[in-house]
Scaffold this active site. Structure first.
Site, PDB file in Angstrom:
ATOM      1  CG  LEU A 168      -1.976  -1.072   1.342  1.00 25.34           C
ATOM      2  CD1 LEU A 168      -2.706  -0.964   2.676  1.00 25.34           C
ATOM      3  CD2 LEU A 168      -2.956  -0.988   0.184  1.00 25.34           C
ATOM      4  CG  ASP A 169       0.437   4.202  -3.008  1.00 22.49           C
ATOM      5  OD1 ASP A 169       1.212   3.356  -3.481  1.00 22.49           O
ATOM      6  OD2 ASP A 169      -0.475   4.746  -3.664  1.00 22.49           O
ATOM      7  CE  LYS A 170       6.445   7.891   4.707  1.00 21.61           C
ATOM      8  NZ  LYS A 170       7.711   8.673   4.599  1.00 21.61           N
TER       9      LYS A 170
ATOM     10  CG  HIS B  80       0.664   5.828  -7.254  1.00 21.48           C
ATOM     11  ND1 HIS B  80       0.743   5.527  -5.907  1.00 21.48           N
ATOM     12  CD2 HIS B  80       1.805   6.495  -7.552  1.00 21.48           C
ATOM     13  CE1 HIS B  80       1.879   6.002  -5.422  1.00 21.48           C
ATOM     14  NE2 HIS B  80       2.547   6.577  -6.389  1.00 21.48           N
TER      15      HIS B  80
END
Length: 244
Positions: A108-110, A193
């Protein structure tokens, strides 16, 4: 007497349980700090049955787990990696793990929060992440701008996000629509993304993103950001059969 197929070296046992490197553990064993079934052992090559025998290091019992499965509520600001020199990683949040070979299933993105599975089961991870399996990944999102029926249609048809191919058909459920809109999104792949780029292609900016389910596994609503727990047998079974 014939040796059990489950037998493994005591130094390998302790290394797999994250008690140190093989060379460090050999020194501990030779110095008499390891016990098996209450008796001190001093040979790193000693083979034991990890399913029945009790191992302790410096008085602390070290249980064995061949596979581990955790559900983590990843908070924003933590990175989906096994280690990092600058940022806190998702593995830093799992303090009661037994094994030292755990990894996050995907990423998962930061700045994205929500459900992340942590395991050492490479086969399960492959089934969940393989582009050929099209496992559902469900997100709650808050965006700047009004979501409408046209956006639902675009998601269903696949969105051009600048890659060679459009995204696979995705489900978009509007929860609220206005200057700030909320929606549930279900995608079946994991491009870079992807959810943010799909909304951007519709002229909408994602403010917040939270993954709430992967295949047959849903985020436990009792978990707070940063908390985790082992998967139940039922949850693990449901996820293990995903993509078959």
């Amino acid at each position: 007497m014939e040796e059990s197929v489950c037998m493994m070296r005591i130094d390998k046992y302790l290394a797999e349980m994250g008690q140190g490197t093989r060379s460090e553990i050999k020194k501990l064993i030779r110095s008499g700090r390891v016990m098996v079934d209450g008796e001190t052992v001093k040979k790193p090559e000693l083979k034991i049955d990890e399913t029945t025998q009790k191992v302790s290091l410096e008085g602390k019992q070290i249980g064995y787990a061949k596979k581990e499965y955790y559900m983590l509520y990843k908070p924003a600001g933590v990175i989906s990696a096994t280690k990092d020199d600058r940022d806190k990683t998702v593995l830093d949040l799992i303090t009661d793990k037994k094994r030292n070979d755990l990894f996050p299933v995907g990423r998962l993105d930061k700045d994205t929060e929500g459900l992340l599975l942590i395991t050492n089961d490479g086969e399960m991870a492959h089934r969940l992440l393989s582009p050929k399996k099209h496992v559902d990944k469900c997100y709650f999102t808050k965006v700047t701008g009004r979501i409408d029926e046209e956006d639902i249609h675009r998601f269903k048809e696949g969105v051009d996000i600048g890659d060679e191919k459009k995204t696979l058909p995705a489900d978009l459920e509007i929860l609220s629509s206005g200057e700030i809109s909320e929606a549930k999104v279900t995608i079946r792949e994991g491009r870079y993304h992807q959810v943010k780029r799909m909304f951007a292609a519709c002229g909408l900016h994602v403010q917040a993103l939270k993954r709430v389910a992967i295949g047959g596994g849903a985020l436990d609503k009792t978990l707070e950001p940063g908390e985790c727990r082992p998967l139940t047998q039922q949850e693990a079974a449901a996820i293990l059969t995903e993509g078959e």
